[in-house]
Design an enzyme around this catalytic site. Structure first.
Site, PDB file in Angstrom:
ATOM      1  N   SER A   1       0.809  -1.234   0.000  1.00 42.37           N
ATOM      2  CA  SER A   1       0.000   0.000   0.000  1.00 42.37           C
ATOM      3  C   SER A   1       0.833   1.271   0.000  1.00 42.37           C
ATOM      4  O   SER A   1       0.289   2.370   0.113  1.00 42.37           O
ATOM      5  CB  SER A   1      -0.911   0.040   1.229  1.00 42.37           C
ATOM      6  OG  SER A   1      -1.809  -1.025   1.198  1.00 42.37           O
TER       7      SER A   1
ATOM      8  N   THR B   1      -1.046   2.374   4.669  1.00 43.10           N
ATOM      9  CA  THR B   1      -0.479   3.712   4.471  1.00 43.10           C
ATOM     10  C   THR B   1       0.366   4.101   5.672  1.00 43.10           C
ATOM     11  O   THR B   1       0.010   3.778   6.802  1.00 43.10           O
ATOM     12  CB  THR B   1      -1.620   4.738   4.325  1.00 43.10           C
ATOM     13  OG1 THR B   1      -2.265   4.495   3.100  1.00 43.10           O
ATOM     14  CG2 THR B   1      -1.113   6.171   4.367  1.00 43.10           C
TER      15      THR B   1
ATOM     16  N   THR C   1       1.479   6.940   0.325  1.00 37.94           N
ATOM     17  CA  THR C   1       0.635   5.776   0.043  1.00 37.94           C
ATOM     18  C   THR C   1       0.532   5.513  -1.460  1.00 37.94           C
ATOM     19  O   THR C   1       0.745   6.426  -2.269  1.00 37.94           O
ATOM     20  CB  THR C   1      -0.793   6.020   0.597  1.00 37.94           C
ATOM     21  OG1 THR C   1      -1.557   4.829   0.483  1.00 37.94           O
ATOM     22  CG2 THR C   1      -1.508   7.130  -0.149  1.00 37.94           C
TER      23      THR C   1
ATOM     24  N   ARG D   1      -7.911   8.420  -9.316  1.00 37.57           N
ATOM     25  CA  ARG D   1      -8.420   8.613  -7.945  1.00 37.57           C
ATOM     26  C   ARG D   1      -7.300   9.107  -7.013  1.00 37.57           C
ATOM     27  O   ARG D   1      -6.188   8.603  -7.020  1.00 37.57           O
ATOM     28  CB  ARG D   1      -8.978   7.291  -7.424  1.00 37.57           C
ATOM     29  CG  ARG D   1      -9.565   7.354  -6.001  1.00 37.57           C
ATOM     30  CD  ARG D   1      -8.569   6.918  -4.953  1.00 37.57           C
ATOM     31  NE  ARG D   1      -9.169   6.829  -3.615  1.00 37.57           N
ATOM     32  CZ  ARG D   1      -8.466   6.671  -2.500  1.00 37.57           C
ATOM     33  NH1 ARG D   1      -7.156   6.592  -2.539  1.00 37.57           N
ATOM     34  NH2 ARG D   1      -9.070   6.609  -1.341  1.00 37.57           N
TER      35      ARG D   1
ATOM     36  N   THR E   1      -5.327   7.327   8.398  1.00 31.46           N
ATOM     37  CA  THR E   1      -5.196   6.155   7.539  1.00 31.46           C
ATOM     38  C   THR E   1      -6.586   5.553   7.362  1.00 31.46           C
ATOM     39  O   THR E   1      -7.472   5.799   8.168  1.00 31.46           O
ATOM     40  CB  THR E   1      -4.224   5.125   8.166  1.00 31.46           C
ATOM     41  OG1 THR E   1      -4.124   3.984   7.302  1.00 31.46           O
ATOM     42  CG2 THR E   1      -4.677   4.674   9.535  1.00 31.46           C
ATOM     43  N   GLY E   2      -6.750   4.790   6.300  1.00 32.42           N
ATOM     44  CA  GLY E   2      -8.046   4.182   6.055  1.00 32.42           C
ATOM     45  C   GLY E   2      -8.674   4.713   4.784  1.00 32.42           C
ATOM     46  O   GLY E   2      -7.976   5.276   3.933  1.00 32.42           O
TER      47      GLY E   2
HETATM   48  C1  SD4 Z   1      -6.161   6.332   0.756  1.00 33.65           C
HETATM   49  N1  SD4 Z   1      -5.859   6.694   3.100  1.00 33.65           N
HETATM   50  O1  SD4 Z   1      -5.608   6.505  -0.325  1.00 33.65           O
HETATM   51  C2  SD4 Z   1      -5.325   5.989   1.957  1.00 33.65           C
HETATM   52  C3  SD4 Z   1      -5.304   4.513   2.130  1.00 33.65           C
HETATM   53  C4  SD4 Z   1      -4.804   4.049   3.460  1.00 33.65           C
HETATM   54  O2  SD4 Z   1      -3.982   2.479   4.857  1.00 33.65           O
HETATM   55  O3  SD4 Z   1      -4.724   4.762   4.410  1.00 33.65           O
HETATM   56  N2  SD4 Z   1      -4.468   2.827   3.650  1.00 33.65           N
HETATM   57  O4  SD4 Z   1      -7.373   6.405   0.879  1.00 33.65           O
END
Ligand code: SD4
Length: 325
Positions: free
Chosen positions: A84, A187, A205, A215, A238-239
């Site tokens: 990631s 990330t 990330t 995106r 994160t997320g």
């Molecule tokens: C995203 N926040 O591109 C990032 C992905 C992520 O752990 O945090 N993954 O949406």
């Protein structure tokens, strides 16, 4: 707070930090009680441990918290086991890996790159945007052109063996559904404070696996994936980026801290806000990590499973975050 209580809190934390690599139960530590020593480096997920170690080593070498947060996440950008972050990350639907990164210091300086291809260290490119251009954000082909102009090596565009295998498998069904703590979990967001209380942060990330081409997530968006203010503190996220952008998550946390909330209270409030603004929350994982100028720490996620690495000059340990559900 009395000096004695401060000492007891520090001692409690100190004892938790004595066992490197051992996960401590963050849930057992009360709100407002977690006070760490300075310098302090926090970063998301398990790869935060080696990243923190690299950051601390750099801080010892140059004394610069900006150098530290850049160097720390560069370690993750090269980690071939991480799908990631960096060019080894999982690609978008078209089979192309595109990267997002941001960097910020406590005086309001910031830079970011989004949707950039073929650059091994997008965090360093984000720093170059901050230091060498009048802009904050460069995207796509423009960011790549800037990388070339700045002498960054341009890598051959090919998927890492692991990413290629996963992509080939994904293509059989071509279904995109973010899965909590499986797809959305790698990330790196890092926030740090030097011994004088100067703050800096970084976030990098490859974004969500199999995203639409073009995106961009929260990580390169100042205020969403990262926000740092020397007067108050710092936060990173994160997320699922879309859920974090909707609430300007990191900025929200810093502003809540400015109004007097502890980092823990601010992270919890931000998760609450995120839950109220996003449908299908059972399918969405997001987590926040924050520190204030006093060295208090906060972390909170929508679902269980989020953790972070906490590093000081003498220790580096994993800590489990609490979650809403
Ligand atoms: C995203 N926040 O591109 C990032 C992905 C992520 O752990 O945090 N993954 O949406």
């Amino acid at each position: 707070m009395s000096e004695r209580r401060k000492f007891i809190k520090k001692s409690l934390l100190g004892s938790a930090l004595l066992v490197p690599g051992v996960s401590t139960a963050f849930a057992g530590i009360q709100k407002n009680q977690l006070i760490a020593e300075k310098p302090l480096i926090l970063s998301t997920w398990n790869h935060g441990l080696p990243a923190n170690a690299a950051a601390i080593a750099k801080l010892k070498e140059t004394g610069s918290i900006l150098d530290a947060v850049e160097t720390g996440v560069k370690d993750t950008e090269l980690d071939l086991s991480n799908l990631s972050v960096g060019l080894q990350g999982l690609p978008d639907r078209e089979g192309i890996t595109t990267l997002d990164a941001s960097i910020m210091t406590g005086d309001g300086s910031c830079g970011s790159v989004a949707f950039v291809r073929q650059v091994k260290h997008p965090i360093s490119l984000a720093r170059a945007v901050m230091e060498k251009t009048p802009h904050v954000m460069l995207a796509g082909e423009g960011a790549r052109q800037f990388a070339i102009a700045e002498g960054f090596p341009i890598e051959k565009e090919e998927l890492s063996p692991k990413a290629k295998e996963a992509y080939e498998k994904w293509k059989i069904t071509s279904k995109y559904k973010p899965v909590i703590n499986i797809e959305n979990h790698d990330t790196i967001g890092m926030i740090g404070m030097d011994k004088d209380g100067n703050l800096a942060g970084s976030c990098t990330t490859s974004g969500l696996a199999y995203k639409m081409h073009g995106r961009v997530g929260d990580s390169p968006i100042i205020g969403a994936g990262l926000y740092v203010d020397n007067e108050v503190g710092a936060a990173t996220a994160t997320g699922l980026g879309e859920s974090i952008i909707r609430v300007c998550g990191s900025f929200l946390i810093v502003e809540l801290m400015r109004q007097g909330r502890s980092p823990q209270e601010a992270c919890e409030e931000a998760v609450k806000r995120l839950i109220s603004k996003n449908k299908n929350i059972k399918d969405i994982q997001a987590g926040f990590l924050a520190m204030n100028k006093e060295g208090q720490i906060g972390a909170y996620a929508v679902h269980p499973g989020f953790n972070f690495a906490q590093g000081t000059l003498g220790s580096n340990v994993m800590v489990d975050s609490k979650s809403h559900f």
